[in-house]
Design a protein around this motif. Structure first.
Motif, short mmCIF file in Angstrom:
data_model
loop_
_atom_site.label_atom_id
_atom_site.label_comp_id
_atom_site.label_asym_id
_atom_site.label_seq_id
_atom_site.Cartn_x
_atom_site.Cartn_y
_atom_site.Cartn_z
N GLY A 46 0.81 -1.21 0.00
CA GLY A 46 0.00 0.00 0.00
C GLY A 46 0.84 1.25 0.00
O GLY A 46 0.56 2.22 -0.71
N TYR A 47 1.90 1.24 0.79
CA TYR A 47 2.78 2.40 0.86
C TYR A 47 3.47 2.63 -0.49
O TYR A 47 3.58 3.77 -0.95
N GLU A 48 3.91 1.56 -1.12
CA GLU A 48 4.54 1.69 -2.44
C GLU A 48 3.57 2.28 -3.46
O GLU A 48 3.95 3.12 -4.28
N LEU A 49 2.30 1.87 -3.40
CA LEU A 49 1.29 2.45 -4.30
C LEU A 49 1.09 3.93 -4.01
O LEU A 49 1.02 4.75 -4.93
N LEU A 50 1.03 4.29 -2.74
CA LEU A 50 0.86 5.70 -2.37
C LEU A 50 2.02 6.54 -2.90
O LEU A 50 1.81 7.62 -3.45
N VAL A 51 3.23 6.04 -2.76
CA VAL A 51 4.41 6.76 -3.24
C VAL A 51 4.34 6.97 -4.76
O VAL A 51 4.69 8.03 -5.27
N LYS A 52 3.84 5.97 -5.48
CA LYS A 52 3.69 6.10 -6.94
C LYS A 52 2.54 7.03 -7.32
O LYS A 52 2.63 7.76 -8.30
N ALA A 53 1.45 6.98 -6.56
CA ALA A 53 0.25 7.75 -6.91
C ALA A 53 0.35 9.22 -6.51
O ALA A 53 -0.27 10.07 -7.16
N ALA A 54 1.11 9.53 -5.49
CA ALA A 54 1.16 10.90 -4.98
C ALA A 54 1.56 11.93 -6.04
O ALA A 54 0.90 12.98 -6.15
N PRO A 55 2.60 11.70 -6.86
CA PRO A 55 2.93 12.70 -7.88
C PRO A 55 1.80 12.92 -8.89
O PRO A 55 1.54 14.05 -9.31
N CYS A 56 1.11 11.87 -9.27
CA CYS A 56 -0.03 11.99 -10.18
C CYS A 56 -1.14 12.82 -9.54
O CYS A 56 -1.71 13.72 -10.17
N HIS A 57 -1.42 12.53 -8.28
CA HIS A 57 -2.47 13.25 -7.58
C HIS A 57 -2.14 14.74 -7.45
O HIS A 57 -2.97 15.60 -7.75
N VAL A 58 -0.93 15.04 -7.03
CA VAL A 58 -0.57 16.45 -6.83
C VAL A 58 -0.55 17.19 -8.16
O VAL A 58 -0.93 18.36 -8.25
N GLU A 59 -0.15 16.52 -9.23
CA GLU A 59 -0.18 17.14 -10.55
C GLU A 59 -1.62 17.43 -10.97
O GLU A 59 -1.92 18.48 -11.54
N SER A 60 -2.54 16.51 -10.66
CA SER A 60 -3.94 16.73 -10.96
C SER A 60 -4.50 17.90 -10.14
O SER A 60 -5.26 18.72 -10.66
N VAL A 61 -4.12 17.99 -8.88
CA VAL A 61 -4.53 19.13 -8.04
C VAL A 61 -4.02 20.43 -8.64
O VAL A 61 -4.76 21.42 -8.74
N ARG A 62 -2.76 20.44 -9.08
CA ARG A 62 -2.20 21.65 -9.70
C ARG A 62 -2.93 22.00 -11.00
O ARG A 62 -3.36 23.12 -11.20
N ARG A 63 -3.06 21.02 -11.88
CA ARG A 63 -3.64 21.24 -13.20
C ARG A 63 -5.10 21.69 -13.12
O ARG A 63 -5.55 22.52 -13.91
N ASN A 64 -5.84 21.15 -12.15
CA ASN A 64 -7.27 21.40 -12.08
C ASN A 64 -7.70 22.41 -11.03
O ASN A 64 -8.89 22.70 -10.91
#
Length: 163
Positions: free
Chosen positions: A109-127
């Protein structure tokens, strides 16, 4: 809508309120869509993982997790059950009293979170963040600090702002 004592919103307030509601609905939908498309996880699952990752031992009592997320206990139970089924969290009893249930994030789960966090923050920035001037975004932060300060007394465990 004829109650003379009601403090009705004027046209500008009504527009701002509706823009907020529409914008939040669409933003949360987009953030959820991005996480589902890229990582097969919902925004709620992402939030569970963030909350667990910030706790000692990456663990938290289920009741406390539900309160912190301001979700019903049954909703969090169903979400965590799905996450447990794919190996992102485990559930067990509390060592103190053996009655409460604790959710613990696994290494997977932690490994998934580490991978997903950059995508999520980029989506927060973009949107959101990159759509408005920095001063306007700071104003949004001040507005919701006031809202959170007013409402957090009912859910003190939901506090996630940095001091």
């Amino acid at each position: 809508m004829t109650d003379p004592d009601a403090r009705w919103l004027d046209d500008g307030e009504q527009h701002s309120w509706r823009a907020l509601m529409m914008g939040m609905t669409l933003l949360l939908e987009r953030l959820d869509d991005d996480l589902r498309r890229e990582f097969g996880m919902s925004l709620t699952e992402y939030e569970v993982m963030v909350r667990l990752s910030e706790r000692p031992g990456r663990a938290m009592r289920m009741a406390q997790l539900a309160d912190a997320m301001a979700h019903s206990r049954s909703r969090v139970t169903h979400t965590v059950a799905r996450m447990e089924a794919v190996g992102y969290v485990t559930r067990g009893t509390t060592p103190e009293d053996g009655r409460g249930v604790v959710a613990t994030m696994t290494e997977k789960g932690y490994e998934l979170l580490v991978k997903a966090a950059p995508c999520h923050v980029e989506s927060v920035r973009r949107n959101l963040v990159d759509l408005v001037p920095r001063a306007d975004f700071a104003a949004v932060g001040r507005v919701f600090d006031a809202v959170a300060d007013h409402l957090v007394t009912r859910h003190p465990e939901s506090e996630i702002r940095t001091p």
